[in-house]
Design a protein around this motif. Sequence first.
Motif, PDB file in Angstrom:
ATOM      1  N   PRO A   9     -85.055 -86.047  11.276  1.00  0.00           N
ATOM      2  CA  PRO A   9     -85.183 -85.576  12.641  1.00  0.00           C
ATOM      3  C   PRO A   9     -87.048 -84.984  12.663  1.00  0.00           C
ATOM      4  CG  PRO A   9     -83.957 -84.349  11.509  1.00  0.00           C
ATOM      5  CD  PRO A   9     -84.242 -85.559  10.735  1.00  0.00           C
ATOM      6  N   ALA A  10     -86.878 -84.605  12.864  1.00  0.00           N
ATOM      7  CA  ALA A  10     -88.979 -84.578  13.439  1.00  0.00           C
ATOM      8  C   ALA A  10     -89.161 -83.723  12.811  1.00  0.00           C
ATOM      9  CB  ALA A  10     -89.167 -84.085  15.412  1.00  0.00           C
ATOM     10  N   THR A  11     -88.140 -82.009  13.169  1.00  0.00           N
ATOM     11  CA  THR A  11     -87.873 -80.925  11.668  1.00  0.00           C
ATOM     12  C   THR A  11     -86.707 -80.531  11.495  1.00  0.00           C
ATOM     13  OG1 THR A  11     -88.335 -78.806  11.568  1.00  0.00           O
ATOM     14  CG2 THR A  11     -87.589 -79.225  13.982  1.00  0.00           C
ATOM     15  N   PHE A  12     -86.187 -80.125   9.999  1.00  0.00           N
ATOM     16  CA  PHE A  12     -85.068 -79.713   9.496  1.00  0.00           C
ATOM     17  C   PHE A  12     -84.565 -79.041   9.318  1.00  0.00           C
ATOM     18  CE2 PHE A  12     -86.538 -84.053   6.800  1.00  0.00           C
ATOM     19  CZ  PHE A  12     -84.792 -84.506   6.247  1.00  0.00           C
ATOM     20  N   GLY A  13     -85.592 -78.033   9.929  1.00  0.00           N
ATOM     21  CA  GLY A  13     -85.205 -76.222  10.336  1.00  0.00           C
ATOM     22  C   GLY A  13     -85.060 -75.947   8.772  1.00  0.00           C
ATOM     23  N   PHE A  14     -85.147 -76.244   8.140  1.00  0.00           N
ATOM     24  CA  PHE A  14     -84.891 -75.330   7.074  1.00  0.00           C
ATOM     25  C   PHE A  14     -86.580 -74.518   6.913  1.00  0.00           C
ATOM     26  CE2 PHE A  14     -82.712 -79.272   5.344  1.00  0.00           C
ATOM     27  CZ  PHE A  14     -81.553 -78.983   6.180  1.00  0.00           C
ATOM     28  N   GLY A  15     -86.462 -73.213   6.232  1.00  0.00           N
ATOM     29  CA  GLY A  15     -88.045 -72.407   6.431  1.00  0.00           C
ATOM     30  C   GLY A  15     -87.726 -72.156   7.649  1.00  0.00           C
ATOM     31  N   ARG A  16     -88.785 -70.560   7.390  1.00  0.00           N
ATOM     32  CA  ARG A  16     -89.244 -69.781   8.758  1.00  0.00           C
ATOM     33  C   ARG A  16     -90.680 -69.528   8.898  1.00  0.00           C
ATOM     34  NH1 ARG A  16     -90.887 -65.347   6.894  1.00  0.00           N
ATOM     35  NH2 ARG A  16     -90.425 -64.452   4.736  1.00  0.00           N
ATOM     36  N   THR A  17     -91.248 -69.637   9.921  1.00  0.00           N
ATOM     37  CA  THR A  17     -92.826 -69.305   9.883  1.00  0.00           C
ATOM     38  C   THR A  17     -93.591 -68.282   9.148  1.00  0.00           C
ATOM     39  OG1 THR A  17     -92.391 -69.897  12.749  1.00  0.00           O
ATOM     40  CG2 THR A  17     -94.524 -68.742  11.849  1.00  0.00           C
ATOM     41  N   ALA A  18     -94.682 -68.486   8.448  1.00  0.00           N
ATOM     42  CA  ALA A  18     -94.984 -67.127   7.333  1.00  0.00           C
ATOM     43  C   ALA A  18     -96.096 -66.074   8.794  1.00  0.00           C
ATOM     44  CB  ALA A  18     -96.156 -67.741   6.866  1.00  0.00           C
ATOM     45  N   GLU A  22     -98.144 -61.659   5.814  1.00  0.00           N
ATOM     46  CA  GLU A  22     -97.398 -61.837   4.569  1.00  0.00           C
ATOM     47  C   GLU A  22     -98.908 -63.338   4.092  1.00  0.00           C
ATOM     48  OE1 GLU A  22     -92.322 -62.973   5.304  1.00  0.00           O
ATOM     49  OE2 GLU A  22     -93.958 -64.600   6.212  1.00  0.00           O
ATOM     50  N   ILE A  23     -99.113 -63.978   5.629  1.00  0.00           N
ATOM     51  CA  ILE A  23    -100.052 -64.877   4.485  1.00  0.00           C
ATOM     52  C   ILE A  23    -101.588 -64.267   3.815  1.00  0.00           C
ATOM     53  CG2 ILE A  23    -101.893 -66.908   5.088  1.00  0.00           C
ATOM     54  CD1 ILE A  23     -99.954 -67.378   8.025  1.00  0.00           C
TER      55      ILE A  23
ATOM     56  N   LEU D  90     -95.154 -70.268   0.282  1.00  0.00           N
ATOM     57  CA  LEU D  90     -96.125 -70.448   1.198  1.00  0.00           C
ATOM     58  C   LEU D  90     -96.340 -71.482   1.454  1.00  0.00           C
ATOM     59  CD1 LEU D  90     -97.742 -69.365   3.854  1.00  0.00           C
ATOM     60  CD2 LEU D  90     -98.901 -68.242   1.914  1.00  0.00           C
ATOM     61  N   ARG D  97     -98.156 -75.101  11.820  1.00  0.00           N
ATOM     62  CA  ARG D  97     -96.890 -73.302  11.235  1.00  0.00           C
ATOM     63  C   ARG D  97     -96.911 -73.833  10.087  1.00  0.00           C
ATOM     64  NH1 ARG D  97     -90.637 -74.075  11.978  1.00  0.00           N
ATOM     65  NH2 ARG D  97     -90.472 -72.600  11.903  1.00  0.00           N
ATOM     66  N   PRO D  98     -97.533 -72.228  10.187  1.00  0.00           N
ATOM     67  CA  PRO D  98     -97.986 -72.028   8.212  1.00  0.00           C
ATOM     68  C   PRO D  98     -96.139 -71.518   8.348  1.00  0.00           C
ATOM     69  CG  PRO D  98     -98.617 -70.077   9.744  1.00  0.00           C
ATOM     70  CD  PRO D  98     -98.427 -71.373  10.531  1.00  0.00           C
ATOM     71  N   MET D  99     -95.438 -71.562   7.119  1.00  0.00           N
ATOM     72  CA  MET D  99     -94.366 -71.860   7.039  1.00  0.00           C
ATOM     73  C   MET D  99     -93.785 -71.028   5.179  1.00  0.00           C
ATOM     74  SD  MET D  99     -92.332 -74.967   9.213  1.00  0.00           S
ATOM     75  CE  MET D  99     -90.745 -74.349   8.025  1.00  0.00           C
ATOM     76  N   LYS D 100     -92.810 -70.520   5.262  1.00  0.00           N
ATOM     77  CA  LYS D 100     -92.203 -69.960   4.150  1.00  0.00           C
ATOM     78  C   LYS D 100     -90.845 -70.452   4.096  1.00  0.00           C
ATOM     79  CE  LYS D 100     -93.983 -65.607   1.967  1.00  0.00           C
ATOM     80  NZ  LYS D 100     -94.298 -64.816   1.627  1.00  0.00           N
ATOM     81  N   PHE D 101     -91.038 -70.770   2.424  1.00  0.00           N
ATOM     82  CA  PHE D 101     -89.263 -71.509   1.682  1.00  0.00           C
ATOM     83  C   PHE D 101     -88.563 -70.602   0.879  1.00  0.00           C
ATOM     84  CE2 PHE D 101     -92.335 -75.111   3.749  1.00  0.00           C
ATOM     85  CZ  PHE D 101     -91.697 -75.669   4.595  1.00  0.00           C
ATOM     86  N   ASP D 105     -83.615 -73.055   0.632  1.00  0.00           N
ATOM     87  CA  ASP D 105     -84.314 -73.528   1.615  1.00  0.00           C
ATOM     88  C   ASP D 105     -84.677 -75.005   0.846  1.00  0.00           C
ATOM     89  OD1 ASP D 105     -84.382 -72.717   3.907  1.00  0.00           O
ATOM     90  OD2 ASP D 105     -86.061 -71.067   3.580  1.00  0.00           O
ATOM     91  N   GLU D 156     -92.803 -80.500   7.412  1.00  0.00           N
ATOM     92  CA  GLU D 156     -92.536 -79.373   8.583  1.00  0.00           C
ATOM     93  C   GLU D 156     -93.578 -78.775   8.194  1.00  0.00           C
ATOM     94  OE1 GLU D 156     -88.732 -79.147   9.387  1.00  0.00           O
ATOM     95  OE2 GLU D 156     -88.658 -80.757   7.801  1.00  0.00           O
TER      96      GLU D 156
END
Lengths: 168, 168, 386, 386
Positions: A9-18, A22-23, D90, D97-101, D105, D156
């Motif tokens: 898939p284009a994205t698996f959908g695991f993880g989230r936007t940081a 947090e950054i 991170l 899109r910056p992401m955290k896993f 995950d 991702e």
Amino acid sequence: KGQDTTKWPATFGFGRTATAQEISLWDIAIRPDGKGLPSGEGDAARGKVLYALKCAACHGENGRETPGFKLPAPALVSDTLFKSKPKTIGNYWPYATTLFDYMRRTMPYNLPGSLTNNEVYSLTAFLLGSNQIIKPDFILNAQTLPRVIMPAKKLFVVDDRRGGAEVK
Amino acid sequence: KGQDTTKWPATFGFGRTATAQEISLWDIAIRPDGKGLPSGEGDAARGKVLYALKCAACHGENGRETPGFKLPAPALVSDTLFKSKPKTIGNYWPYATTLFDYMRRTMPYNLPGSLTNNEVYSLTAFLLGSNQIIKPDFILNAQTLPRVIMPAKKLFVVDDRRGGAEVK
Amino acid sequence: AIIPVSSSFAKYIQAGVPVGPISDPTKTVGPGPSVLGKRSPFEHPVRKPSDLSSRTPLQDLYSTITPSDLHFERHHAGVATIDPGKYELLIHGMVSRPMKFTLADLKKFPSFTRICFLECAGNFRTGKEEMTPQDVLGLTSQSEWTGVMLSTLLREVGVSEKASWLLAEGSDASLMTRSIPRKGWDEAIIAYGQNGEALRPEQGYPARLLLPGWEGNTNVKWIRRIEISDQPFMTREETSRYTYPVKDKIRMFSFEMDARSIITYPSFPQKVDRGWIEIRGIAWTGRGKIVKVEVSTDAGKTWSSAKLQEPVLDKAHTLFRYLWQWNGENTEILSRAIDETGYIQPTLRQLVDARGTDLGGYHLNPVTSWQIRTDGSVLFKPENWK
Amino acid sequence: AIIPVSSSFAKYIQAGVPVGPISDPTKTVGPGPSVLGKRSPFEHPVRKPSDLSSRTPLQDLYSTITPSDLHFERHHAGVATIDPGKYELLIHGMVSRPMKFTLADLKKFPSFTRICFLECAGNFRTGKEEMTPQDVLGLTSQSEWTGVMLSTLLREVGVSEKASWLLAEGSDASLMTRSIPRKGWDEAIIAYGQNGEALRPEQGYPARLLLPGWEGNTNVKWIRRIEISDQPFMTREETSRYTYPVKDKIRMFSFEMDARSIITYPSFPQKVDRGWIEIRGIAWTGRGKIVKVEVSTDAGKTWSSAKLQEPVLDKAHTLFRYLWQWNGENTEILSRAIDETGYIQPTLRQLVDARGTDLGGYHLNPVTSWQIRTDGSVLFKPENWK
Ligand code: HEC
Ligand code: HEC
Ligand SMILES: [Ca+2]
Ligand SMILES: [Ca+2]
Ligand SMILES: [Ca+2]
Ligand SMILES: [Ca+2]
Ligand SMILES: [Ca+2]
Ligand SMILES: [Ca+2]
Ligand SMILES: [Co+2]
Ligand SMILES: [Co+2]
């Protein structure tokens, strides 16, 4: 045979936007061009005091190797000739930004992450000064630090070996 | 490429010839044709006494499953019908020699290797008798034991599967 | 979780520095290098022991090498303790020169290394929904084995051309014995190494017979004697045990382990979320290489090919993976192994049809199935064949 | 050696049965199955720790998988203790899109497994004759690693086409950082599995960067952050460390580990007998596969091809073996690795000629030599180049 033919898939959908917060909390690395340096400033005089208090126990009173005595940590000061021993900031470090970055993340060894940005600027100034790279009254900050040219910079070359018969 | 071309010697010269005495000390396996059976003999009457003393604690008073009670060891006696449960000497063991061989090497579980050859002959006689395979007064020895024909022998077939599509 | 505090600079660590289970690892100098590593205090993989055996936690493993301390066990009179300095292997019978080899002798011969699985012929349990892969199929593990090829030793003793079977005998308190026909001799190894180091006691220290792909019990542990013969000995373990009813007969000498597979993720008691799931598992066969694993996510109606992790080795646990988008509905997921002989792992129904209902407990390799419930829970699907 | 006495039938064991260190194992019922296995009380392989690192006992290993508790260590502020429930990775910088896993995950993504070596770029010591392979080259080990391909995660977050470097940062107290150029991204794995189970703490639990064939230090352990960039960060570990003088220059960014080999048997302090000896060792290269290992038994005058254990894997320790009949005279035995790029492991002299005498301590891969004395003793041959 032995292959899953499912299209990814284009994205698996695991993880989230940081989040930006947090950054910024973790985004501590500093590049040679100064990107990543925080605001604040410091100088060798303030650095000298901090050094005596927090660093000298491991790195020696003036950061130099003491003949006949083994420091628990590397020497930090020497002359700026490449062939001279030991290899330290003066004769071996190509970028001054590295010093700020490294000390902020790891030093003092027993209390990493405990120095303020101003303290790190001051310690950097003190060590660059002790290695005769900047003047004693030089003020280090996000603008001035990347402009410091290290004596060893010109010595560094990128490994260009790619295997093959030649021994290099 | 990637091959040692050294020719192997006729012998590497590691190890030594085993003496006849060393061999006979360990050479305890018994074949269905009786090869390996020691001298000596035994019968069910003597076996019964030994069984009560050394075996009954684990295998039950008469070697049979007691309904409602879980023995710490397998049942040793049942009728000789293949389909009957449990599968024991009477209905499932193809060779009487196996019984001698196995008991001599492993039983009693808590003191393996402690039985004399005569004791093993007697216990074998007792268990074959209890399973109604030999008469109560049958004397077992190196000559008679291999001649005992076990009811289950005719049931055994060698696996002839060699892979391939068929489920067998 | 307890965090040990020690390092070469421990003496500099000021009292009062917060150190505890949730201290910031970026601000806490950890312990220094040590003589032997330990697992993270957050990880607790364990074998599941019964009186007779212990099972490998397949659901906790990420790849194909079984950590040696998690290798399944099956022994018949406990774990033997052998002094390697006193160990000797006797080879005699139909040979020109009966010989004894010390452990040091064995290690001097040309050596050989391979990765392969071991599996108890009695592997497979069913019965209830609350079963993990460890419960269902935990009597299999895989190691990298090293030893001397049996053929190298047989060359030294000079085996008679008429010889066709050998007896392998252990030196544990069960003096385990199995008869091995000539077709098994070529690949046989007298193994003294397991996963880099010496064999573990539970796997036959200091030396065992290794017959890649053959039923676990024939891989006699703590081996001390090999008798060359021209017929099988019909030991207890190849007659009253490790045989099984097939219709009106009893089948014996089933040496090769039949192809099988199991999905280890997702499995009980894990929970899954709607969306993409990588179904993972292992497949293996005693008859060579796995060439294909098929997965069904619709209770066996349709099957698709899973991806095999390279390199696929002979007689080795082979990782398979299959991407699946779960829509949140009740379903069943299954896997089936296909080996290089063209054998397709059968269903329990096929096995019952072929062998009858009195299946016995050995060489049972049915396709197994996990039920996925709408709440994401995963349950084993027990099957009854009586 | 202490023999534990316990079994499911322990209650039946009569008092007075002789049980002791040298009791007959065929007459002594051993302990039953257990939750975790232990080494034989006769085997004691250990790492050799210093303040900064610990070394794998190469001379004690029979094959190529390093038992996890014997994996070498090199860390810069001790072993971090990370709660896997709180762990997050991170990825940010030049991404859409910056992401955290979370760790959960990471484990959900399509996974990948491979066997490869790790080696500290500072591996290699010399100086005296009484050195073991562990002393000389113990900063290398090999595991079967499992994780998610870095490329899967980068997909991702959507990496900018202009990106050319990334920074990998650990969450230990050294906040270890290394810059990794794009050529290293394809094979990179965020590994959470090691030899079947979870990573060990010393190897970066719960997750590390794995760059097959690249210098150990770049394989950042306890990884918590990846920053995508278009230039290297010039961290301390890639400037003042892990660089080395080459004549009048300082060479940096030597990522691939150069081909090398070592004979592990016979080696100090072993002793050998006159007659046939199987010379054994391992060879590896960061640039692909080992295609050949050559052995000399006459101090380097002539060389012959050794046998390589199949399968030869990419960037993996490769076992080699070479049969030799020792006539009892003084000699030296050596090995040299040849990799698929045609590179031949050089002598120290060749390295000095190419780089000058101020060699530094990194990326030194000279052929090493063992001296065999007439009394069968084996000594390392130290070489001085100053
Ligand atoms: C408890 C001992 C200890 C104290 C206190 C300490 N250091 Fe260090 N320092 C070390 C050790 C050990 C290293 C080497 C770490 C490594 O190589 O991973 C080091 C490395 C360094 C380096 C890099 C040297 C090189 O050649 O790469 C710098 C710069 C440094 N310390 C600065 C400082 C400063 C500034 C302070 C005080 C704020 C300080 N240190 C306090 C132990 C200490
Ligand atoms: C301390 C308990 C114990 C005692 C005492 C004991 N046994 Fe056993 N016996 C066992 C166990 C447990 C097994 C099963 C071992 C296995 O399967 O590996 C067994 C198996 C057997 C078997 C094989 C059964 C089968 O179905 O395969 C025979 C025959 C046997 N014992 C005979 C004897 C005799 C004869 C004695 C006395 C001389 C004896 N046993 C004493 C525990 C005991
Ligand atoms: Ca940044
Ligand atoms: Ca015999
Ligand atoms: Ca077994
Ligand atoms: Ca799919
Ligand atoms: Ca490292
Ligand atoms: Ca040779
Ligand atoms: Co078994
Ligand atoms: Co290193």
